[in-house]
Design a protein around this motif. Structure first.
Motif, short mmCIF file in Angstrom:
data_model
loop_
_atom_site.label_atom_id
_atom_site.label_comp_id
_atom_site.label_asym_id
_atom_site.label_seq_id
_atom_site.Cartn_x
_atom_site.Cartn_y
_atom_site.Cartn_z
N TYR A 129 13.65 118.97 108.04
CA TYR A 129 12.32 118.40 107.78
C TYR A 129 12.14 117.27 108.77
O TYR A 129 12.88 116.28 108.74
CB TYR A 129 12.21 117.89 106.34
CG TYR A 129 10.80 117.47 106.00
CD1 TYR A 129 9.96 118.33 105.31
CD2 TYR A 129 10.30 116.23 106.40
CE1 TYR A 129 8.66 117.97 105.03
CE2 TYR A 129 8.99 115.87 106.12
CZ TYR A 129 8.18 116.74 105.43
OH TYR A 129 6.89 116.38 105.15
N SER A 134 9.66 118.24 101.32
CA SER A 134 10.66 117.23 101.65
C SER A 134 11.65 117.05 100.51
O SER A 134 12.84 116.86 100.73
CB SER A 134 10.00 115.90 102.04
OG SER A 134 9.30 115.36 100.96
N ASP A 174 15.56 117.64 100.88
CA ASP A 174 16.43 116.51 100.54
C ASP A 174 17.46 116.88 99.48
O ASP A 174 18.61 116.46 99.56
CB ASP A 174 15.56 115.34 100.06
CG ASP A 174 16.38 114.09 99.83
OD1 ASP A 174 17.10 113.69 100.78
OD2 ASP A 174 16.32 113.52 98.73
#
Lengths: 397, 103
Positions: free
Chosen positions: A51, A39, A43
């Motif tokens: 995700y 993640s 990100d």
């Protein structure tokens, strides 16, 4: 480039290098850091992937099934009860022939609750129609994730990459991070022949009746039994594909080269300890110690559990005097599943070794080197015979 | 890889269309029989009502002034009969109809 990281991060970097497009996972100890790392990578923009956070493992695999059906490369990871919560979807992914890759960070199953390592979770799902690969260290984790995508997409069968919770997932080791361009050459983009496309609606995995029937064009469509027979025959044919991929990986990256069995001092051994995962590396120290005592013993780490490499096992071990199978899992009421499979693989050979079974390390019970040495000293004798039931190591009662 | 050596040659992939789920009409125990004397679009000759067409979960009722039920695929669930505001659809025992047809 060599880096020092945890086994879970090695898995996440493997997924990044594979340029996976869709990741859906639900955190569970000891898998959680895989999902956290992925993640973070998504990100920060280091990974160009979707995700998708979900509320359960069942949904995580359902998302992967849907995404994979549209032709996307997908990933999920889980452990123990999370894997069992996926069970229905596991069978679906295999029957639907979707090349999903999943890391199973091996952990014991409740009840009673345990978060520590054994192999009961993945072994209990051996008949779901997934390929199961087992890694022994961090390098094997990252390498196996990359190989798993190549394998899954070649044979259209989902693959579990299994590695020991905590022992590998949370320890830090140096390993080589493969080069992006070399991985791209080894693992070309996923280009399925058939995928869901809104411009061209299709039915996938609709109800089949017990017999075959014509489709809407009047052509005979395969029935449930034909589709499942095809899954089985393709699983068996995957054994040859595993050999080819391992060879190509070795030629490309200079690592690996053992598709099914990773041997240590096995060639001149009379007796061979057999197991899966990190235990096979742990046993190497024991083997060295026993060799110094004059016991001709080696250890073989099994890398592939399904499809079962029965011929490779029979060819490698039928001329040995004895095999000692160490397992962190048990088919309750019978014996270790690997033990039973190995005996079956050897059955057709007229000259075959005795096979003994030890159950150990359940729920993270410490596996002491001295206990492994004692078990092997006890078993590696010409007078040993094949047992019907396992013996237990480290049981305190 | 040659075509005949390809993996996953047998999968459940198909084109959508009538009959992809087999001849599901053979599952039917009760047959919906439409009475044109009571049916609103038939009686009024207007494109109106069509509750049977809306509610049929299998899409086997036509949106025509006399709706037609495709018995090849109608499973006989009875939702059309339940929803018809005019009471124009009656569920009749399939065995009775078959016995009558065989006379």
């Amino acid at each position: 480039m060599y880096i020092i990281e945890s086994g879970n991060v090695a898995a996440a970097f493997g997924v990044k290098l594979a340029e996976t497009a869709v990741i859906a996972a639900y955190p569970i100890t000891p898998q959680t850091p895989v999902t956290e790392k992925l993640s973070e990578l998504v990100d920060s923009g280091e990974m160009n992937a979707q995700y998708i956070p979900v509320e359960s493992e069942h949904s995580a695999l359902a998302v992967c099934i849907a995404a994979s059906s549209t032709g996307s490369r997908t990933f999920t990871a889980t452990s123990a009860n999370g894997l069992l919560y996926m069970a229905e979807q596991l069978h679906w992914a295999a029957g639907a022939r979707l090349p999903i890759v999943m890391c199973v960070v091996n952990r014991g199953i409740g009840a009673p609750w345990t978060v520590w390592n054994d192999h009961q979770d993945s072994i209990s799902q051996r008949d779901a129609g997934w390929i199961q690969l087992y890694a022994c260290d961090h390098q094997q984790i990252i390498d196996t994730v990359i190989k798993a995508y190549r394998l899954a997409e070649t044979v259209s069968i989902p693959v579990m990459v299994c590695y020991d919770g905590y022992i590998l997932s949370h320890t830090y080791m140096p390993f080589e991070l493969p080069d992006v361009d070399t991985v791209r050459k080894f693992l070309p983009p996923y280009a399925p022949e058939y995928f869901l496309d809104p411009a061209c609606p299709k039915n996938l995995n609709t109800v089949t009746l017990p017999d075959i029937r014509p489709d809407v064009r009047g052509d005979t469509a395969p029935g449930y039994m034909e589709i499942r027979h095809n899954l089985h025959t393709d699983m068996r044919r995957s054994l040859d594909v595993i050999i080819d991929i391992e060879k190509e990986f070795y030629d490309t990256f200079g690592r690996g080269g053992h598709p099914f069995i990773e041997p240590y001092r096995v060639n001149d051994a009379d007796y061979v300890a057999v197991c899966m995962g990190s235990l096979s590396y742990h046993l190497r120290d024991v083997i060295d110690k026993l060799r110094n005592e004059g016991i001709a013993v080696g250890v073989a780490g099994l890398r592939v559990y399904r499809p079962f490499p029965d011929k490779a096992i029979a060819d490698a071990f039928s001329h040995k005097k004895g095999l000692i199978v160490f397992e962190k899992a048990l088919s309750y009421g019978n014996q270790g599943a690997l033990f039973a499979d190995i005996k079956a693989a050897l059955y057709a050979k007229t000259d075959r070794p005795f096979v003994r079974n030890y159950i150990l390390g359940l729920g993270g019970r410490e596996i002491k080197t001295c206990e492994l040495a004692d078990a092997l000293r006890d078993s590696c004798k010409p007078s040993s015979a094949t047992t019907d039931r396992p013996e237990w190591i480290g049981l305190k009662m | 890889m040659k075509k005949k050596d390809a993996f996953a040659q047998r999968k459940s992939h198909s084109e959508p269309g009538p009959g992809d789920g087999g001849r599901t009409g053979s599952w039917r125990v009760l047959r919906p029989i439409l009475d044109p004397e009571k049916c609103i679009p038939a009686k009024t000759n207007k494109n109106a009502c069509y509750a049977c067409w809306i509610f049929c979960p299998d899409g086997v009722v036509t949106k025509t002034k006399l709706p037609v039920i495709d018995y090849e695929y109608c499973k006989g669930c009875g939702i059309c009969a339940e929803e018809c505001p005019a009471g124009a659809i009656t569920m009749v025992e399939e065995t009775l109809l078959i016995m009558e047809e065989e006379k």
